[in-house]
Design an enzyme around this catalytic site. Structure first.
Site, short mmCIF file in Angstrom:
data_model
loop_
_atom_site.label_atom_id
_atom_site.label_comp_id
_atom_site.label_asym_id
_atom_site.label_seq_id
_atom_site.Cartn_x
_atom_site.Cartn_y
_atom_site.Cartn_z
N CYS A 174 0.92 -1.19 0.00
CA CYS A 174 0.05 -0.03 -0.02
C CYS A 174 0.82 1.29 -0.14
O CYS A 174 0.22 2.38 -0.41
CB CYS A 174 -1.00 0.05 1.25
SG CYS A 174 0.04 -0.34 2.71
N HIS B 206 -1.69 0.56 7.73
CA HIS B 206 -2.14 0.46 6.63
C HIS B 206 -2.01 2.09 6.07
O HIS B 206 -2.10 2.83 6.86
CB HIS B 206 -3.52 0.31 6.21
CG HIS B 206 -4.08 -0.09 4.96
ND1 HIS B 206 -3.46 -0.65 3.96
CD2 HIS B 206 -5.30 0.38 4.44
CE1 HIS B 206 -4.19 -0.48 2.78
NE2 HIS B 206 -5.34 0.07 2.94
N ASN C 270 -9.37 4.30 0.86
CA ASN C 270 -8.68 3.00 1.18
C ASN C 270 -8.37 2.23 -0.20
O ASN C 270 -9.27 2.15 -0.72
CB ASN C 270 -9.56 2.38 2.23
CG ASN C 270 -9.01 1.03 2.48
OD1 ASN C 270 -7.79 0.58 2.29
ND2 ASN C 270 -9.95 -0.16 2.82
#
Length: 667
Positions: free
Chosen positions: A68, A233, A258
């Site tokens: 990510c 994250h 996200n």
């Protein structure tokens, strides 16, 4: 007669095999071992294309790989086509074109220069679908291809598991990124019971930068509004707004995306949350409609309470210059100085060590008051250079049994580094007494980051810059980068042989700066003056500040080529009038004949020329003879200084005697 089937490119250096997926089998993607197949885009879908027809189709989605941090940085490529063209040069044939051969080229920034990475288009799949990154439309493939090239750049896909968004931003833009921790702010909140001024300033800054730069945020542990899938994250901040509340209070909101393309936040501003009761229903409805799949709103106080870090990339203007995060000024002047800490010689450690003065030292000259960002980048030891893919694979098979640390950890094992800057007096100074004083600027502490930065406004004068590791005898290469709003000079202090007394150097003393770049086909590989594309070649500005006589400038162009086959290279120097620093195609001064020419172009590793230049502003334009010839290169510029330099007695690791200021720099 049947037409022969076209043979497509297969990258033997990064094959469709487990060696390109794994290095240690120590991350969760090890579970896909033996389950993947490598397919080309035309084998995955009926109508593959590189780019989406609209923004919604192009939304980035994360797959099974924990990258990510890299995909967040790729959001800046999705929104900025010139940057994407820098990483993925335009004009490459894809699946519907006759020239398609299964090969794609990419460029990533590493240690001062752009490195080309070539891959084939076979992508890891499970059940016929991409198992790593993809777009919302699975017929779009620029992101999976960039991800594969970045995996090759780092050694394998597994090496992309976990990382820093800021590092990925630097690798794909060649710019800078700032990472702000929110933990100290949160502690202040708990102690004071309200939002402190530093948080409010950061929010205002985020709002100001929202349309100019890329912003990311991350959660490291448990957070009140997050579910378990949101921990550790990285998210992208897609909007920052201030709206009026129902009771006349100002409400400050951030919209966050996200990359899993689903909402994972249960805060007060989730669908049906209590936060929406604070605003007019019409405004609430409009804001909720602006949140696409995977996006959610959080209020400022909630943001600073539950998120741990914010990463902001420095904006880049159309001319390719970075923009200050704090003032919005163009930092259009850049200096690069490579260096190294050498064990037993120049790896002096931090200021706690008596050997601190043996660290590499640099002189920074500020001509006019200006804003300056100085960055210290350490070079990591890994297997990811474009010339050692086979060495990486070989090293996996012959790992040192005495070193239990897996290579995925070695790659990210940074040393603690720091940077200190002192302003020095014009006449004489004692080095030990100088470094014992408080610096003009310094990093708060030595940190285990790939790059540390100092940002401030400096007054005219001369500064001593000392980069250091925390522990002594840490042997590492590094790169100093300086970005400024006005002309500056930065160069390494040259080591001298110990002598018993000061003595004149009859040949004078020279300052040297270096520019590192690459000629890239279709972008800045313009060829010689015989071709209309000449003006696209890189150009490097410099100034001669005073008359230092004849033969006062030495320019050297050095090309890098791993196979020993050198391109014909040369350079021209143009004087710039009216303080113009614009690119060739925009500045009329370049219509004049060159002031200095190093021609004809020669098939050699290095060309050099000693010349005489009067005070003024100039540009060096290095070129190959033919356009679209690719190579990395370094331009070294040595200028004679108008002083009688003196050598001083200096023993590395010990006290240094009085050092004449006039021996190192003088107007």
């Amino acid at each position: 007669m049947e037409t022969p089937k076209k043979i497509l490119f297969d990258d033997d250096d990064f094959p469709a095999a487990d060696s390109s997926l794994f290095s240690t089998y120590s991350t969760p993607i090890a579970k896909v071992c033996g389950k993947t197949s490598w397919l080309r885009p035309q084998e995955i879908c009926k109508s593959p294309r590189l780019f989406p027809a609209n923004l919604q189709e192009g939304h980035i989605k994360q797959g099974l790989l924990g990258d990510c941090w890299f995909l967040c940085a790729c959001e800046t490529l999705r929104k900025n086509r010139p940057l994407l063209d820098k990483v993925m040069p335009p004009g490459q044939d894809s699946w519907t074109q006759s020239g398609y051969n299964g090969c794609f080229r990419f460029h990533f920034w590493r240690f001062g220069q752009w490195v080309e990475v070539t891959i084939d288009d076979r992508l890891p799949c499970i059940g016929g679908r991409l198992c790593f990154s993809r777009h919302r439309s699975e017929e779009v493939f620029w992101l999976p291809l960039v991800e594969k090239a970045f995996a090759k750049f780092h050694g394998c896909y597994e090496q992309l598991w976990a990382g820093q968004v800021g590092e990925a931003l630097v690798d794909i833009t060649g710019s800078l990124a700032e990472r702000w921790t929110l933990k100290n702010s949160r502690k202040n909140n708990e102690e004071r019971g309200h939002l402190d001024i530093s948080e409010r300033s950061k929010f205002e800054l985020l709002k100001h930068l929202n349309d100019k730069s890329f912003i990311s945020c991350s959660v490291h542990g448990s957070a009140e509004g997050a579910n378990d899938r949101a921990e550790y994250h990285a998210f992208s901040v897609t909007d920052v707004k201030q709206i009026d509340g129902l009771v006349a209070e100002e409400i400050r909101l951030l919209k966050i995306r996200n990359l899993w393309d689903r909402r994972c936040w249960n805060g007060s501003w989730q669908d049906g949350g209590d936060g929406w009761k604070k605003v007019d229903p019409a405004i609430a409805s409009k804001l909720q409609s602006l949140a696409a799949d995977g996006e959610f709103w959080v209020e400022e106080e909630e943001f600073f309470r539950d998120f741990d870090e914010v990463t902001v990339g420095y904006p880049i203007n159309p001319e390719g210059n970075i923009i200050s995060l704090l003032t919005g000024k163009s930092l259009c002047h850049t200096q690069l100085c490579p260096g190294a800490w050498v064990k037993g010689q120049t790896a002096g450690g931090c200021r706690n060590n008596s050997s601190f003065c043996s660290n590499p030292k640099f002189w920074l000259r500020i001509v006019n008051p200006c804003e300056v960002v100085i960055a210290l980048l350490q070079k990591t030891q890994d297997f990811s250079s474009t010339n050692c893919w086979t060495e990486r694979i070989s090293a996996q098979c012959h790992d040192n049994e005495e070193d239990p640390e897996p290579d995925i950890m070695r790659q990210k094992h940074y040393r603690a580094i720091g940077l200190h800057i002192w302003k020095v007096e014009k006449r004489r100074f004692n080095l030990q007494k100088t470094v014992a004083k408080s610096p003009a600027m310094s990093t708060e502490c030595h940190t285990y980051d790939r790059e540390v930065k100092l940002h401030g406004v400096l007054s005219p004068g001369y500064y001593l810059v000392i980069p250091s590791t925390f522990m002594k005898d840490e042997a590492i290469q590094f790169l100093l980068r300086a970005f400024s709003s006005s002309k500056i000079s930065m160069n390494a202090m040259k080591a001298t042989q110990p002598v018993t007394q000061f003595e004149e150097n009859c040949e004078g003393e020279w300052e040297m700066i270096q520019f590192m770049d690459s000629w890239i086909s279709g972008m800045n590989a313009g060829g010689s003056r015989n071709f209309p594309t000449y003006n696209t070649n890189p150009h490097f500005p410099f100034s001669i500040l005073s008359d230092t006589g004849v033969k006062n400038v030495r320019i050297t162009l050095h090309q890098e080529n791993s196979d020993g086959q050198f391109l014909p290279i040369g350079f021209h120097v143009y004087q710039v009038y009216n303080n113009s620093s614009k690119p060739l195609s925009q500045a009329s001064s370049y219509l004049l004949e060159p002031t200095v020419s190093c021609v004809p172009h020669r098939y050699t590793k290095e060309v050099t020329q000693l010349c005489t230049l009067k005070p003024g502003s100039y540009n060096i334009v290095p070129s190959t003879y033919q356009p679209n010839s690719e190579a990395s290169f370094t331009v070294s510029l040595e200028t004679k200084i108008d002083r009688k330099p003196l050598q001083c007695q200096e023993n590395l690791g010990h006290a240094i005697d009085e050092l004449s200021y006039n021996s190192v720099m003088q107007h």
